[in-house]
Design a protein around this motif. Sequence first.
Motif, PDB file in Angstrom:
ATOM      1  N   ASN A 109      60.500   9.468  20.697  1.00 45.80           N
ATOM      2  CA  ASN A 109      61.130  10.823  20.470  1.00 45.80           C
ATOM      3  C   ASN A 109      61.210  11.820  21.801  1.00 45.80           C
ATOM      4  O   ASN A 109      61.490  12.857  21.751  1.00 45.80           O
ATOM      5  CB  ASN A 109      60.756  11.588  19.338  1.00 45.80           C
ATOM      6  N   LYS A 110      60.857  11.005  22.817  1.00 52.28           N
ATOM      7  CA  LYS A 110      60.565  11.665  24.197  1.00 52.28           C
ATOM      8  C   LYS A 110      62.038  12.396  24.426  1.00 52.28           C
ATOM      9  O   LYS A 110      63.048  11.749  24.334  1.00 52.28           O
ATOM     10  CB  LYS A 110      60.324  10.858  25.380  1.00 52.28           C
ATOM     11  N   GLY A 111      62.101  13.799  24.821  1.00 49.08           N
ATOM     12  CA  GLY A 111      63.207  14.441  25.330  1.00 49.08           C
ATOM     13  C   GLY A 111      63.465  15.449  24.185  1.00 49.08           C
ATOM     14  O   GLY A 111      64.332  16.446  24.298  1.00 49.08           O
ATOM     15  N   LEU A 112      62.881  15.310  23.104  1.00 45.06           N
ATOM     16  CA  LEU A 112      63.065  16.188  21.985  1.00 45.06           C
ATOM     17  C   LEU A 112      61.808  17.481  21.993  1.00 45.06           C
ATOM     18  O   LEU A 112      60.791  17.083  21.910  1.00 45.06           O
ATOM     19  CB  LEU A 112      63.133  15.590  20.338  1.00 45.06           C
ATOM     20  N   ILE A 113      62.230  18.424  21.899  1.00 42.28           N
ATOM     21  CA  ILE A 113      61.302  19.607  21.751  1.00 42.28           C
ATOM     22  C   ILE A 113      61.622  20.586  20.653  1.00 42.28           C
ATOM     23  O   ILE A 113      63.169  21.192  20.589  1.00 42.28           O
ATOM     24  CB  ILE A 113      61.230  20.320  23.326  1.00 42.28           C
ATOM     25  N   LEU A 114      60.797  20.825  19.691  1.00 40.89           N
ATOM     26  CA  LEU A 114      61.112  21.505  18.426  1.00 40.89           C
ATOM     27  C   LEU A 114      60.077  22.882  18.532  1.00 40.89           C
ATOM     28  O   LEU A 114      59.002  22.538  18.718  1.00 40.89           O
ATOM     29  CB  LEU A 114      61.258  20.702  17.156  1.00 40.89           C
ATOM     30  N   ALA A 115      60.631  23.823  17.813  1.00 39.41           N
ATOM     31  CA  ALA A 115      59.839  25.124  17.574  1.00 39.41           C
ATOM     32  C   ALA A 115      59.878  25.437  15.989  1.00 39.41           C
ATOM     33  O   ALA A 115      60.898  25.260  15.494  1.00 39.41           O
ATOM     34  CB  ALA A 115      60.121  25.975  18.471  1.00 39.41           C
ATOM     35  N   GLU A 116      58.692  25.529  15.528  1.00 42.50           N
ATOM     36  CA  GLU A 116      58.603  26.257  14.211  1.00 42.50           C
ATOM     37  C   GLU A 116      57.998  27.549  13.997  1.00 42.50           C
ATOM     38  O   GLU A 116      57.226  27.769  14.784  1.00 42.50           O
ATOM     39  CB  GLU A 116      57.974  25.104  13.162  1.00 42.50           C
ATOM     40  N   ILE A 117      58.651  28.350  13.076  1.00 42.14           N
ATOM     41  CA  ILE A 117      57.727  29.420  12.951  1.00 42.14           C
ATOM     42  C   ILE A 117      57.884  29.699  11.460  1.00 42.14           C
ATOM     43  O   ILE A 117      58.550  29.466  10.600  1.00 42.14           O
ATOM     44  CB  ILE A 117      58.723  30.672  13.451  1.00 42.14           C
ATOM     45  N   GLU A 118      56.432  29.945  11.080  1.00 42.21           N
ATOM     46  CA  GLU A 118      55.937  30.189   9.663  1.00 42.21           C
ATOM     47  C   GLU A 118      56.139  31.597   9.270  1.00 42.21           C
ATOM     48  O   GLU A 118      55.975  32.446   9.878  1.00 42.21           O
ATOM     49  CB  GLU A 118      54.653  29.599   9.344  1.00 42.21           C
ATOM     50  N   LEU A 119      56.837  31.660   8.121  1.00 42.44           N
ATOM     51  CA  LEU A 119      57.106  33.218   7.742  1.00 42.44           C
ATOM     52  C   LEU A 119      56.453  33.428   6.183  1.00 42.44           C
ATOM     53  O   LEU A 119      55.997  32.506   5.766  1.00 42.44           O
ATOM     54  CB  LEU A 119      58.518  33.455   7.404  1.00 42.44           C
ATOM     55  N   THR A 120      56.536  34.690   5.900  1.00 37.99           N
ATOM     56  CA  THR A 120      55.684  35.073   4.534  1.00 37.99           C
ATOM     57  C   THR A 120      57.002  35.140   3.449  1.00 37.99           C
ATOM     58  O   THR A 120      56.531  34.843   2.471  1.00 37.99           O
ATOM     59  CB  THR A 120      55.163  36.430   4.814  1.00 37.99           C
TER      60      THR A 120
END
Length: 155
Positions: A109-120
């Motif tokens: 999966n090299k080359g993939l960058i993902l960001a997650e944000i947890e919400l209320t």
Amino acid sequence: MIEIERKFLVRSMHFVDRAVSKTKIVQGFLNTHPERTVRVRIKGQKGFMTVKGKSNASGTTRFEWETEIGHSDAQKLLQLCEKGVLDKTGYLVPFEGHNFEVDVFDGDNKGLILAEIELTTENELFQKPNWLGEEVTGDIKYYNSQLSKQPFNTW
């Protein structure tokens, strides 16, 4: 035990300078059934087992249960996982009152960058940093369980 999160592609490495931690992560899946996943993860020197339920229609909300397990137990369980163990580096990046967890993938999966944000709540407002790209919440090809089966480099 309900997880509410949104997921985004990352368009630049500018988040690195703002990161408060950087951790090596190895994770595999004991089960990737569409109704539930069972994940084994080694994050730094700690092991974890996580069960996640099916996402709601928008892909933002689902049941999640996680518990810490011994590092050696996690290593042993990784040997039982389905094909496609993920290798990535996780960064914790605070921004305007929220934390983004950014995963920089290696291996298939090299080359993939993902960001997650947890919400209320699903409708919670938050500021988006300029390094955040297209939202991919609910797109199952970006779920870790799917990346283990259909890696980014095969798309």
